[in-house]
Enzyme design. Structure first.
Site, PDB file in Angstrom:
ATOM      1  N   TYR A 120      11.960  -0.388  -4.090  1.00  0.00           N
ATOM      2  CA  TYR A 120      11.932   0.885  -4.124  1.00  0.00           C
ATOM      3  C   TYR A 120      12.880   2.005  -4.584  1.00  0.00           C
ATOM      4  CZ  TYR A 120       7.650   0.253  -1.148  1.00  0.00           C
ATOM      5  OH  TYR A 120       6.458  -0.176  -0.838  1.00  0.00           O
ATOM      6  N   ARG A 122      11.161   6.203   3.546  1.00  0.00           N
ATOM      7  CA  ARG A 122      11.376   7.459   3.639  1.00  0.00           C
ATOM      8  C   ARG A 122      12.119   8.312   4.817  1.00  0.00           C
ATOM      9  NH1 ARG A 122       5.044   9.388   3.210  1.00  0.00           N
ATOM     10  NH2 ARG A 122       5.922  11.296   3.530  1.00  0.00           N
ATOM     11  N   ASP A 152       1.514   5.381   0.070  1.00  0.00           N
ATOM     12  CA  ASP A 152       0.707   6.433   0.827  1.00  0.00           C
ATOM     13  C   ASP A 152       0.484   7.493  -0.462  1.00  0.00           C
ATOM     14  OD1 ASP A 152       1.119   5.625   3.126  1.00  0.00           O
ATOM     15  OD2 ASP A 152       2.935   6.263   3.601  1.00  0.00           O
ATOM     16  N   ARG A 199       0.915  -1.280  -0.101  1.00  0.00           N
ATOM     17  CA  ARG A 199      -0.038   0.026   0.096  1.00  0.00           C
ATOM     18  C   ARG A 199       1.007   1.197  -0.084  1.00  0.00           C
ATOM     19  NH1 ARG A 199      -4.086  -1.653   4.904  1.00  0.00           N
ATOM     20  NH2 ARG A 199      -5.006  -3.605   4.014  1.00  0.00           N
TER      21      ARG A 199
END
Length: 273
Positions: free
Chosen positions: A128, A215, A67, A65
């Site tokens: 990522y 992040r 953001d 999921r």
């Protein structure tokens, strides 16, 4: 590994499960997951898929999921269609993509999979990418796709710091305080940074991630690159196992889910026409 389950109210024999690989610009969305306060990628995908099912609901499960504001070049989800539909790869790929217009979401590939296959639980790795534009001038061509950092950053120092975080650790200091994972033990298989011109690119790979982990790691590396944190400070933050000891959360717009690995890969034999 958690046992995969059929994610619909239909019995397994009544499900026609399809894996889809998706690309999207996350800027206009509240994130992947359906929410009451705005438009999500999941809502758009399921609505588009329902057009291929005569208006029937087509539930989905995603590999990860994302953001609000986070992008994807290789997101994967599975969709549960009724078993009797005469669907083929090209029709699923192009049909869903057609009904996703004009939103910045497209299906890159579709593959029929077993009802026991699960986009989330069958994944063996998630990849990522995070990009920083490191120059005085703000982004024009890459607006909403990079984090703009004006001051010079030391790539060598950041490369040393990323190596400290490779392997298996308790990443409590680098997960969101709202993270719902049962524990913070994760294994980073890859975490590095390269520079090409004004753009710094972080590559991060693991079987699974904690909420905001990437992040928060990149936010910490910004402090290292700017000379505000030493390698010892990074090590101390990791060992503290306390979110307050970690660096700041980097903005969503620089993050992209680059891909999800499976073994075997359901898309390996999919035609590219």
């Amino acid at each position: 590994m958690t046992e995969a389950v059929v994610t619909s109210d239909m019995a397994p024999e009544d499900v026609q499960r399809w894996a889809v690989k998706i690309e999207y610009d996350g800027t206009p969305f509240v994130g992947w997951q359906r929410q009451k306060n705005g438009l999500s990628v999941q809502e758009l995908l399921e609505t588009a898929a329902s057009h291929l099912a005569g208006g029937l609901a087509v539930p989905s499960i995603t590999a990860g999921r994302t953001d609000a504001g986070v992008h994807a070049s290789g997101q994967v989800a599975h969709l549960d269609f009724p078993a009797g539909l005469p669907l083929v790869e090209r029709a699923v790929r192009d049909g869903i993509s057609f009904h996703l217009k004009p939103y910045p979401v497209v299906v890159l590939a579709a593959a029929r999979v077993s009802p026991s296959w699960n986009a989330r639980f069958s994944a063996v790795k998630r990849r990522y990418r995070y990009r920083i534009l490191n120059r005085p001038g703000r982004a024009a061509l890459d607006v909403n796709r990079v984090w703009h950092v004006k001051f010079p950053m030391d790539v060598g120092a950041m490369q040393e710091a990323t190596r400290l975080l490779l392997g298996t650790h308790d990443f409590t200091s680098f997960r969101a305080t709202s993270c719902q994972a049962k524990h913070a033990i994760r294994t980073l298989e890859r975490f590095d940074v390269t520079r090409e011109g004004d753009v710094l690119t972080f590559h991060v790979e693991a079987r699974s991630f904690l909420h905001h982990q990437v992040r928060n790691l990149v936010g910490t590396m910004k402090l290292v690159g700017g000379g505000h944190w030493s390698l010892a400070r990074v090590r101390e933050a990791l060992e503290a196992r306390d979110r307050r000891a970690g660096g700041p959360t980097a903005p969503a717009e620089g993050l992209c889910l680059a891909g999800v690995n499976y073994d075997p890969d359901p898309f390996a034999l999919v035609a590219s026409d």
